[in-house]
Design an enzyme around this catalytic site. Sequence first.
Site, PDB file in Angstrom:
ATOM      1  CB  SER A  13       1.489  -2.876   7.610  1.00  0.00           C
ATOM      2  OG  SER A  13       1.563  -1.789   6.713  1.00  0.00           O
ATOM      3  CE1 TYR A  32      -4.243   1.495   0.090  1.00  0.00           C
ATOM      4  CE2 TYR A  32      -3.277   2.970   1.723  1.00  0.00           C
ATOM      5  CZ  TYR A  32      -4.288   2.660   0.849  1.00  0.00           C
ATOM      6  OH  TYR A  32      -5.379   3.518   0.725  1.00  0.00           O
ATOM      7  CG  ASP A  53      11.614  -3.857  -8.797  1.00  0.00           C
ATOM      8  OD1 ASP A  53      10.442  -4.230  -8.993  1.00  0.00           O
ATOM      9  OD2 ASP A  53      12.169  -2.977  -9.469  1.00  0.00           O
ATOM     10  CD  GLU A 110      13.455   3.127 -13.272  1.00  0.00           C
ATOM     11  OE1 GLU A 110      12.282   2.901 -12.933  1.00  0.00           O
ATOM     12  OE2 GLU A 110      14.401   2.347 -13.002  1.00  0.00           O
ATOM     13  CG  HIS A 159       9.758  -2.924 -12.966  1.00  0.00           C
ATOM     14  ND1 HIS A 159      10.071  -2.698 -14.289  1.00  0.00           N
ATOM     15  CD2 HIS A 159      10.947  -2.935 -12.295  1.00  0.00           C
ATOM     16  CE1 HIS A 159      11.395  -2.549 -14.410  1.00  0.00           C
ATOM     17  NE2 HIS A 159      11.939  -2.705 -13.216  1.00  0.00           N
TER      18      HIS A 159
END
Length: 332
Positions: free
Chosen positions: A51, A25, A83, A195, A108
């Site tokens: 969390s 989130y 990642d 990037e 991704h």
Amino acid sequence: MAKLYYEQDCKPELLKGKKIAIIGYGSQGHAHALNLHESGFDVTVGLYEGSKSWSIAESKGLKVKVAAEAAKDADVIMILINDEKQVALYEKDIKQNLSAGKYLVFAHGFNIHYNQIQPPADVNVFMVAPKGPGHTVRSQFEQGRGVPCLVGVYQDPSGNSFDMGLAYAYGIGGARGGILATTFKEETETDLFGEQAVLCGGVTELMKAGFDTLVEAGYQPESAYFECVHEMKLIVDMINEGGFANMRYSISDTAEYGDYMTGKRIITEATRKEMKQVLLEIQDGTFASKWISENRAGRPGFLAKRRMEADHQVEKVGKVLRGMMPWLKDKK
């Protein structure tokens, strides 16, 4: 020209009746969860016990469960954590909760493309990658707009993963901006290159070099910051709205002439050669190997570089100047 898909090309009904788990989130996670929820889909957020985001997500009307339970109950599982944390989460909470016909989704392609996560052959795997930060995905959706998305399929035992990807992109608003079909390979390699060479590494180093050149020549740091950093957004906004031609139409003829005369003196053939080397290291796995090793070692180089960059004069001057602009707020 490549085909772009829009709302009329999507079948959102494919996701109706499906249970969607959004794992994470953060920037992308909150945007996907809220946009899908407000588009009428059945969304559960998967988090770890304790969390800080748990109560925040619930306050927005979202269901929340621990990640393993959310994955177990879901038909569609979107992993939206960093990642470098995905592999451990996949092994701990996702892998045993996959079954034939489920959909495992990524924003991704890094961990699939570089074989860090290897899903079972009977699980559908696709990607929906918004071409913008999560907070923009959310703000654009709230304004009735959408951030363009890439959709790619890695494995498709059910035969409808691309259409499911279009439906998912529809749910987060991507079909308003346009959806481009891609592959995990193309998305991963172009994203990393963009990037490193342009959007982040290239642009920040260019701005710092300009700032340092002016300061070292005796000009005020504040003047150097306004000229080489602050004004960058104004230029990029014009490009975003109408391409390079729009930007050049909007600036002075003096600036346009300087653009033509000087740009290639800064971005030289040596620079372009180095860009090709950067791309090669992304393609052959060199960058991925270094990044994976860096994380396994506790990120010493990464964290040291973060501290060093934060201590650069351009950051200190910029913080003071932004503090004098009440309409700007530093976002952490």
